[in-house]
Design a protein around this motif. Structure first.
Motif, PDB file in Angstrom:
ATOM      1  N   ASP A   1     -12.833 -60.798 -34.396  1.00  0.00           N
ATOM      2  CA  ASP A   1     -11.940 -60.190 -33.414  1.00  0.00           C
ATOM      3  C   ASP A   1     -11.644 -58.757 -33.833  1.00  0.00           C
ATOM      4  OD1 ASP A   1     -11.689 -62.587 -31.920  1.00  0.00           O
ATOM      5  OD2 ASP A   1     -10.216 -63.325 -33.378  1.00  0.00           O
ATOM      6  N   VAL A   2     -11.611 -57.844 -32.855  1.00  0.00           N
ATOM      7  CA  VAL A   2     -11.304 -56.445 -33.144  1.00  0.00           C
ATOM      8  C   VAL A   2      -9.816 -56.330 -33.466  1.00  0.00           C
ATOM      9  CG1 VAL A   2     -11.272 -54.102 -32.250  1.00  0.00           C
ATOM     10  CG2 VAL A   2     -13.165 -55.629 -31.665  1.00  0.00           C
ATOM     11  N   GLU A   3      -9.525 -55.766 -34.624  1.00  0.00           N
ATOM     12  CA  GLU A   3      -8.131 -55.609 -35.043  1.00  0.00           C
ATOM     13  C   GLU A   3      -7.606 -54.214 -34.731  1.00  0.00           C
ATOM     14  OE1 GLU A   3      -6.653 -55.751 -39.378  1.00  0.00           O
ATOM     15  OE2 GLU A   3      -6.231 -57.750 -38.553  1.00  0.00           O
ATOM     16  N   SER A   4      -8.431 -53.196 -34.888  1.00  0.00           N
ATOM     17  CA  SER A   4      -8.010 -51.830 -34.583  1.00  0.00           C
ATOM     18  C   SER A   4      -9.243 -50.970 -34.351  1.00  0.00           C
ATOM     19  CB  SER A   4      -7.161 -51.245 -35.722  1.00  0.00           C
ATOM     20  OG  SER A   4      -7.942 -51.111 -36.901  1.00  0.00           O
ATOM     21  N   LYS A   5      -9.022 -49.887 -33.591  1.00  0.00           N
ATOM     22  CA  LYS A   5     -10.090 -48.941 -33.313  1.00  0.00           C
ATOM     23  C   LYS A   5      -9.637 -47.550 -33.697  1.00  0.00           C
ATOM     24  CE  LYS A   5     -12.232 -51.474 -29.483  1.00  0.00           C
ATOM     25  NZ  LYS A   5     -12.652 -51.417 -28.053  1.00  0.00           N
ATOM     26  N   GLY A   6     -10.583 -46.658 -33.787  1.00  0.00           N
ATOM     27  CA  GLY A   6     -10.295 -45.284 -34.162  1.00  0.00           C
ATOM     28  C   GLY A   6     -11.556 -44.642 -34.692  1.00  0.00           C
ATOM     29  N   GLY A   7     -11.430 -43.881 -35.790  1.00  0.00           N
ATOM     30  CA  GLY A   7     -12.615 -43.325 -36.417  1.00  0.00           C
ATOM     31  C   GLY A   7     -13.526 -44.419 -36.929  1.00  0.00           C
ATOM     32  N   ALA A   8     -12.922 -45.543 -37.335  1.00  0.00           N
ATOM     33  CA  ALA A   8     -13.684 -46.720 -37.768  1.00  0.00           C
ATOM     34  C   ALA A   8     -13.050 -47.941 -37.114  1.00  0.00           C
ATOM     35  CB  ALA A   8     -13.659 -46.856 -39.286  1.00  0.00           C
ATOM     36  N   THR A   9     -13.889 -48.901 -36.727  1.00  0.00           N
ATOM     37  CA  THR A   9     -13.406 -50.125 -36.093  1.00  0.00           C
ATOM     38  C   THR A   9     -13.231 -51.209 -37.148  1.00  0.00           C
ATOM     39  OG1 THR A   9     -14.603 -49.556 -34.076  1.00  0.00           O
ATOM     40  CG2 THR A   9     -13.872 -51.829 -34.303  1.00  0.00           C
ATOM     41  N   VAL A  10     -12.083 -51.896 -37.092  1.00  0.00           N
ATOM     42  CA  VAL A  10     -11.783 -52.960 -38.050  1.00  0.00           C
ATOM     43  C   VAL A  10     -11.876 -54.299 -37.319  1.00  0.00           C
ATOM     44  CG1 VAL A  10     -10.082 -53.930 -39.627  1.00  0.00           C
ATOM     45  CG2 VAL A  10     -10.276 -51.439 -39.378  1.00  0.00           C
ATOM     46  N   TYR A  11     -12.710 -55.187 -37.847  1.00  0.00           N
ATOM     47  CA  TYR A  11     -12.869 -56.538 -37.308  1.00  0.00           C
ATOM     48  C   TYR A  11     -12.213 -57.523 -38.278  1.00  0.00           C
ATOM     49  CZ  TYR A  11     -16.557 -54.508 -34.368  1.00  0.00           C
ATOM     50  OH  TYR A  11     -17.271 -53.751 -33.485  1.00  0.00           O
ATOM     51  N   ARG A  12     -11.637 -58.604 -37.745  1.00  0.00           N
ATOM     52  CA  ARG A  12     -11.048 -59.639 -38.585  1.00  0.00           C
ATOM     53  C   ARG A  12     -11.707 -60.984 -38.276  1.00  0.00           C
ATOM     54  NH1 ARG A  12      -7.260 -60.583 -42.054  1.00  0.00           N
ATOM     55  NH2 ARG A  12      -6.456 -58.432 -41.900  1.00  0.00           N
ATOM     56  N   PHE A  13     -12.133 -61.642 -39.362  1.00  0.00           N
ATOM     57  CA  PHE A  13     -12.703 -62.986 -39.245  1.00  0.00           C
ATOM     58  C   PHE A  13     -11.582 -64.010 -39.346  1.00  0.00           C
ATOM     59  CE2 PHE A  13     -16.085 -60.342 -40.920  1.00  0.00           C
ATOM     60  CZ  PHE A  13     -17.169 -60.711 -40.142  1.00  0.00           C
ATOM     61  N   GLY A  14     -11.664 -65.045 -38.531  1.00  0.00           N
ATOM     62  CA  GLY A  14     -10.686 -66.108 -38.548  1.00  0.00           C
ATOM     63  C   GLY A  14     -11.347 -67.426 -38.180  1.00  0.00           C
ATOM     64  N   GLU A  15     -10.594 -68.495 -38.288  1.00  0.00           N
ATOM     65  CA  GLU A  15     -11.158 -69.809 -37.983  1.00  0.00           C
ATOM     66  C   GLU A  15     -11.634 -69.874 -36.533  1.00  0.00           C
ATOM     67  OE1 GLU A  15      -9.727 -74.511 -37.939  1.00  0.00           O
ATOM     68  OE2 GLU A  15      -8.629 -73.026 -39.133  1.00  0.00           O
ATOM     69  N   ALA A  16     -10.844 -69.301 -35.620  1.00  0.00           N
ATOM     70  CA  ALA A  16     -11.219 -69.361 -34.202  1.00  0.00           C
ATOM     71  C   ALA A  16     -12.480 -68.557 -33.935  1.00  0.00           C
ATOM     72  CB  ALA A  16     -10.070 -68.850 -33.335  1.00  0.00           C
TER      73      ALA A  16
END
Length: 776
Positions: free
Chosen positions: A518-533
């Motif tokens: 899931d995308v957690e934040s955007k900007g100069g770099a995109t942060v994705y977070r892995f989770g059970e879902a």
């Protein structure tokens, strides 16, 4: 010179220019040039072409309309030159007259220029002047006109209306005799609008009984009652008050644009970056809607909550999200489908679009936005009945939208390296298309400026190089491609179950990350977070634990963290231990203790579970309901088929059964040259046949062509070879002799196929009925 004969005397090149600039004249193609001239004088056709004129050219038309008769060019130059506030009267006047002749709005030689038929009737409120005196007083009683004429023009002869009109043709004496207050009222109406509201305007007033300034003017005929409570200023009076000028502060050149200067290279790079992110926003929207599509409202369109959810997922403002949704829909990438209630799903066209280069994908989106009649900026507003306008609703169509977008970008193209202000753009459009002014055009102009920046057509407010190429000429994809950021094919995995994309990801990696995290934040770099879902979502799509870990290791610049490996393996270990089938549905598990736990869970009471065997539970609920309910309780079941195979739900590839074609507006660049040339050829041929019917062509001696059959066939073969027209004698089925003008095409099976100019149609003629052939 008669207008129809003037049209007939135009060269083929001039006729091609006419039908190219006014394509409505040949929709469909008239049978002859008389029909073309008649259509050119229709009110609807004249209104359309007047809407395309700039302020100066329209002023030339209005000046001719005021003169009411053919006028020499010198008179026009004098009147137009007196009104100029900027620019030179020449060569602007010559260029305007040349354009008006090309549009068939003005015809005749320079010594006697006149407006085409019907133009004067279509022009309303010419240059802010009122009607002529003879028309302004047409509703007055004859007795009242006689009394007014006796007061202002005693001793003259004729009817009251004629005497009054003659007196107002030189109203200087009458104007000088009024009071200062009455003269002030005239000054307020001088430059338009020429009408005003007063009580009891139709009340008869004699000169000696006038008390108020308005009554003074009405008694002298300097104002005419246009209704019970309205008055109008006769045209002759208005022209005298203007000092003989028809216009004031007239510009022969468009007004200058105000704004901030921009470095063109910087503007191009900025626009290219925005173009890249707009393409990615469309791609991400389609990917998300292929997994979890929103529903279609009963009234059509996209729900407000669904638009807000999409805005949160894309991390964009709602108006930008509406733009993304609308452009994707207009381009045929998303459409309504998916069942009775309907869902907004990607189309097969999206899969074709996705595999193309980023530059080509942008050209498709930008070209769609430029020419579609949908207006994304209206989403969220309310209609005339105070009903909300939802995105993707049919009420978001405005037929004038493509023309306004092209006009606004044309203004930006005229000022390279400049970011003009909204006010200066509106001022320029007001000069270029003065008859199209209105609140809707101003609103569409504002929408165009902000949407062009968001899509990447402009950068920092200035038109980009690839945006200029989009308007015509160069290849926009070739201009854009070198400026696009290079996508990366790796991410940085971190111990806190996140992944950082140091730049824009490649299309395939972006799709895979969107599915798995899931995308957690955007900007100069995109942060994705892995989770059970998110991991379970990838497993549901058919990916195995080993495949997920291998993919992570291949596209990570850092080692796969142990916590992430444990998460994937733990979710995969529990994933699929419970199997859901149909009984209506059943639950099957190799671990009886786990089934005991499910049956004992009070949250499962609504499922009405019943134990069939140590490893099987049956339920009256459907398989889909069982899967969703057990997942909500914290378990990780998978569905299985009647054969016991695991059903893999390809959530990332849901598509509509049939794409909806995008509705485009025809580009405002005129006709294709070949279409215009073909139309002119048809007009010339039909006109020749039309004239031949009016004035029959006779052979020498006044008889129809006659000759031997062999000579006839030889002559027709030669005409086909050379592509020339011939005149034939022909016997109809009753044996009556007729004459035809033909353009032979082919001869076979005892028949001649030819274009019959006499009847403006293609016909087949029996060779044995042709009495003879003569050249034209």
């Amino acid at each position: 010179m008669e207008f129809t004969e003037w049209i007939r005397g135009r060269t083929d090149e001039q006729l091609r220019a006419l039908v190219s600039a006014r394509p409505e004249l040949i929709t469909p193609v008239p049978a002859h040039l008389d029909g073309l001239a008649s259509r050119a004088g229709s009110p609807s056709a004249i209104g359309r072409v007047l809407d395309r004129l700039d302020r100066f050219t329209l002023a030339v038309v209005e000046t001719l309309a005021v003169l009411d008769e053919p006028a020499p060019k010198e008179r026009l130059r004098e009147l137009v030159g007196a009104a100029l506030a900027a620019g030179e009267v020449e060569p602007a006047l010559s260029a305007a007259l040349g354009r008006l002749r090309d549009l068939a709005l003005v015809y005749g030689p320079d010594e006697a220029l006149d407006l085409g038929p019907g133009v004067r009737k279509v022009l309303d409120d010419v240059a802010g002047l009122g009607p002529r005196a003879i028309d302004a007083f047409r509703h007055h009683a004859p007795e009242q006109l006689e009394e007014m004429a006796d007061d202002v023009a005693p001793g003259t002869t004729g009817s009251g209306k004629e005497r009054l009109a003659a007196a107002l043709s030189a109203p200087g004496r009458l104007i000088e005799s009024v009071s200062p207050e009455a003269r002030s009222a005239l000054d307020q109406l001088t430059w338009g609008p020429p009408t005003g509201r007063v009580p009891n305007a139709r009340r008869e007033v004699r000169l000696e009984s006038a008390r108020s300034p308005i009554e003074e003017l009405l008694a002298r005929g300097l104002l005419a009652a246009a209704g019970e409570e309205s008055v109008t200023l006769p045209r002759e009076v208005g022209l005298h008050l203007r000092g003989g000028r028809v216009h004031r502060d007239l510009l022969a050149v468009p007004p200058a644009l105000d704004g901030a200067a921009r470095d063109q290279a910087l503007a191009d790079r900025t626009a290219a970056g925005q173009a890249f992110f707009f393409v990615r926003a469309v791609e991400e929207l389609c990917e998300r809607w292929s997994i979890d599509p929103p529903g279609v409202l009963r009234t059509g369109g996209l729900g407000v909550r669904d638009l807000k959810r999409a805005a949160n997922e894309l991390d964009l403002p709602e108006w930008v999200t509406a733009l993304v949704v609308e452009v994707a829909h207009a381009a045929g990438l998303i459409a309504a489908g998916g069942g009775v209630d309907g869902e907004w799903l990607p189309t097969p066209g999206y899969d074709l679009w996705r595999v193309r280069s980023t530059a080509d994908r942008w050209v498709t989106l930008a070209g769609t936005w430029l020419h579609t009649d949908r207006v994304p900026g209206l989403a969220g507003e309310r209609d005339d009945r105070d009903r909300p306008l939802n995105a993707l609703h049919t009420d978001l169509r405005r037929s004038s939208a493509p023309g306004v977008r092209l006009a606004v970008l044309g203004v930006l193209a005229a000022a390279p390296g400049l970011a003009p202000t909204r006010e200066s753009v509106l001022g320029r459009l007001g000069w270029e298309q003065p008859r199209r002014r209105g609140p809707l055009r101003d609103q569409l102009t504002e929408f165009t400026l902000r949407e062009a920046e968001q899509i990447g057509v402009t950068g920092l407010g200035a038109l980009s190089g690839h945006g200029r190429a989009l308007l015509g000429g160069d290849d926009p994809a070739a201009k854009l491609a070198p400026l696009l950021p290079e996508p990366v094919d790796h991410v940085l995995l971190q111990a806190d179950l996140t992944a950082v994309a140091p730049g824009p990801l490649t299309s395939e990696l972006n799709r895979w990350m969107t599915l798995t995290a899931d995308v957690e934040s955007k900007g100069g770099a995109t942060v994705y977070r892995f989770g059970e879902a998110s991991v379970r979502r990838a497993l549901d799509a058919g990916h195995g634990a080993e495949e997920l870990l291998a993919m992570l290791a291949r596209h990570s610049a850092t080692p796969v963290p142990q916590a992430l490996s444990y998460l994937v393996t733990d979710v995969a270990r529990r994933h699929g231990r419970i199997r859901i089938g149909t009984a209506s549905a059943y639950v099957r598990c190799d671990d009886p203790a786990l089934l005991d736990q499910i049956v004992a869970d009070r949250r499962s009471a609504a499922l009405r579970l019943r134990r069939l065997a140590p490893t099987v539970i049956a339920s009256r609920s459907s398989r889909a309901v069982l899967v969703d309910s057990l997942r909500a309780m914290g378990y990780a079941p998978v569905a299985e088929s009647l054969d016991g195979d695991v059903i893999i739900s390809q959530l990332d590839s849901r598509r509509t059964e049939a794409p909806v074609p995008a509705r485009m507006s025809a580009p405002a660049n005129g006709l294709d040259p070949e279409v215009a040339a073909a139309a002119v050829r048809a007009l010339r041929a039909g006109d020749a046949a039309h004239l031949s019917r009016r004035e029959p062509v006779d052979a020498p001696g006044g008889t129809l062509p006659r000759g031997p059959a062999t000579a006839t066939i030889t002559a027709l073969q030669e005409a086909i070879k050379q592509g020339v027209r011939v005149w034939i004698g022909y016997l109809d089925s009753q044996g009556n002799a007729t004459s035809r003008i033909l353009e032979p095409a082919r001869m076979e099976g005892g028949y001649l196929t030819a274009y019959d100019e006499t009847r403006a149609a293609v016909h087949r003629f029996a060779l044995h009925r042709i009495t003879g052939v003569a050249g034209l």
